[in-house]
Design a protein around this motif. Structure first.
Motif, PDB file in Angstrom:
ATOM      1  N   THR A 127     -92.881  35.323  72.995  1.00 33.99           N
ATOM      2  CA  THR A 127     -92.021  35.540  74.159  1.00 33.99           C
ATOM      3  C   THR A 127     -92.318  36.943  74.708  1.00 33.99           C
ATOM      4  O   THR A 127     -93.329  37.544  74.351  1.00 33.99           O
ATOM      5  CB  THR A 127     -90.541  35.389  73.768  1.00 33.99           C
ATOM      6  N   THR A 128     -91.475  37.471  75.572  1.00 37.46           N
ATOM      7  CA  THR A 128     -91.769  38.744  76.223  1.00 37.46           C
ATOM      8  C   THR A 128     -92.066  39.834  75.193  1.00 37.46           C
ATOM      9  O   THR A 128     -91.274  40.080  74.289  1.00 37.46           O
ATOM     10  CB  THR A 128     -90.594  39.178  77.105  1.00 37.46           C
ATOM     11  N   LEU A 129     -93.219  40.479  75.364  1.00 36.29           N
ATOM     12  CA  LEU A 129     -93.679  41.470  74.392  1.00 36.29           C
ATOM     13  C   LEU A 129     -93.046  42.835  74.647  1.00 36.29           C
ATOM     14  O   LEU A 129     -92.899  43.266  75.794  1.00 36.29           O
ATOM     15  CB  LEU A 129     -95.198  41.587  74.464  1.00 36.29           C
ATOM     16  N   MET A 139     -84.994  28.179  73.526  1.00 33.07           N
ATOM     17  CA  MET A 139     -84.893  29.509  74.122  1.00 33.07           C
ATOM     18  C   MET A 139     -83.659  29.618  75.006  1.00 33.07           C
ATOM     19  O   MET A 139     -83.302  28.672  75.713  1.00 33.07           O
ATOM     20  CB  MET A 139     -86.145  29.800  74.964  1.00 33.07           C
ATOM     21  N   ARG A 140     -83.047  30.797  74.944  1.00 34.20           N
ATOM     22  CA  ARG A 140     -81.931  31.103  75.827  1.00 34.20           C
ATOM     23  C   ARG A 140     -82.089  32.530  76.335  1.00 34.20           C
ATOM     24  O   ARG A 140     -82.567  33.391  75.610  1.00 34.20           O
ATOM     25  CB  ARG A 140     -80.597  30.970  75.090  1.00 34.20           C
ATOM     26  N   MET A 146     -89.865  32.980  86.311  1.00 32.97           N
ATOM     27  CA  MET A 146     -90.907  33.998  86.140  1.00 32.97           C
ATOM     28  C   MET A 146     -92.278  33.351  86.004  1.00 32.97           C
ATOM     29  O   MET A 146     -93.258  33.804  86.590  1.00 32.97           O
ATOM     30  CB  MET A 146     -90.602  34.835  84.894  1.00 32.97           C
ATOM     31  N   TYR A 147     -92.356  32.284  85.218  1.00 32.24           N
ATOM     32  CA  TYR A 147     -93.648  31.651  84.934  1.00 32.24           C
ATOM     33  C   TYR A 147     -94.223  30.973  86.185  1.00 32.24           C
ATOM     34  O   TYR A 147     -95.444  30.901  86.342  1.00 32.24           O
ATOM     35  CB  TYR A 147     -93.498  30.623  83.813  1.00 32.24           C
ATOM     36  N   SER A 206     -89.876  24.185  76.878  1.00 35.73           N
ATOM     37  CA  SER A 206     -88.818  24.764  76.049  1.00 35.73           C
ATOM     38  C   SER A 206     -88.235  26.040  76.642  1.00 35.73           C
ATOM     39  O   SER A 206     -87.303  26.609  76.078  1.00 35.73           O
ATOM     40  CB  SER A 206     -89.358  25.074  74.648  1.00 35.73           C
ATOM     41  N   ALA A 207     -88.768  26.495  77.763  1.00 34.88           N
ATOM     42  CA  ALA A 207     -88.325  27.743  78.360  1.00 34.88           C
ATOM     43  C   ALA A 207     -86.948  27.586  79.012  1.00 34.88           C
ATOM     44  O   ALA A 207     -86.556  26.495  79.430  1.00 34.88           O
ATOM     45  CB  ALA A 207     -89.335  28.212  79.398  1.00 34.88           C
ATOM     46  N   SER A 208     -86.245  28.693  79.092  1.00 31.48           N
ATOM     47  CA  SER A 208     -84.964  28.700  79.773  1.00 31.48           C
ATOM     48  C   SER A 208     -85.198  28.687  81.283  1.00 31.48           C
ATOM     49  O   SER A 208     -86.299  28.997  81.756  1.00 31.48           O
ATOM     50  CB  SER A 208     -84.183  29.959  79.389  1.00 31.48           C
TER      51      SER A 208
END
Length: 208
Positions: free
Chosen positions: A156-158, A175-176, A124-125, A116-118
């Motif tokens: 998501t990013t904290l 996600m976008r 990054m992952y 589901s990630a953009s």
């Protein structure tokens, strides 16, 4: 509720600890550095130990109603097997203590959430976060197969921002761009999830 918190001295775990105390929970913390919680000595039971040690975790887990793990690697991009070792310790200790409820902090992009990630997130992952995410994925497979009443939380990013009290949570979220979520809001969800059966054996993706 009798609640054990792992990673309570970390940035997200500290928020969980504050919320638990405000809610009137009976709180136990497992910490490698008990002195870091000296100012809460009269409000929290602090057990000295390591979250990757089954014996240490079992000592802290006995008599608890639930466990919240907010363990993390801070700014490091190397897992050093923290998550796999901690998952083995927690699931092993749970067998001996009979504690079944576990809320476990992960990261968006680990396991099935990667799909589901953009495109920006996926880069990054696959690069900077590759080692940590691989270790987290292995740890979560162990948790899923453990028989525990788990909830895996995928923020998501904290950020260090204040709690908004409003955020999106779902097993799958589109996600976008580069979505974020404050650690305070993640802690709010984790604390609530530990007190409710709603998210048992479910993934919880969380973002603003």
């Amino acid at each position: 509720m009798k609640l054990l918190i792992l990673g309570a001295t970390g940035p997200t775990g500290h928020h969980v600890l504050d919320l638990a105390l405000k809610a009137g929970d009976t709180v136990t913390v497992l910490a490698r550095r008990p002195e870091a919680l000296a100012d809460l000595a009269d409000r929290v039971t602090v057990v000295a130990g390591d979250a990757t040690s089954r014996d240490d975790v079992a000592k802290a887990m006995r008599g608890q109603d639930a466990v919240i793990s907010a363990l993390g690697r801070s700014r490091s991009v190397r897992a050093d097997d923290l998550f796999t070792r901690a998952a083995a310790a927690v699931t092993g200790a749970a067998e001996g203590t009979g504690v079944s409820r576990l809320v476990w902090l992960s990261s968006f992009g680990v396991g099935d959430t990667y799909r589901s990630a953009s495109p920006v997130q996926k880069v990054m992952y696959r690069t900077f976060l590759r080692d940590i995410y691989a270790n987290k994925e292995i740890s979560e497979k162990a948790i899923r197969s453990s028989g525990l009443d788990w909830t895996l939380v995928y923020p998501t990013t904290l950020t260090k921002g204040p709690a908004k009290g409003t955020y999106r949570v779902g097993e799958r979220l589109p996600m976008r761009g580069h979505p974020t979520i404050s650690r305070a809001d993640v802690a709010d969800f984790m604390h609530k999830a530990a007190h409710s059966p709603e998210w048992i054996r479910r993934d919880a993706v969380i973002t603003d």
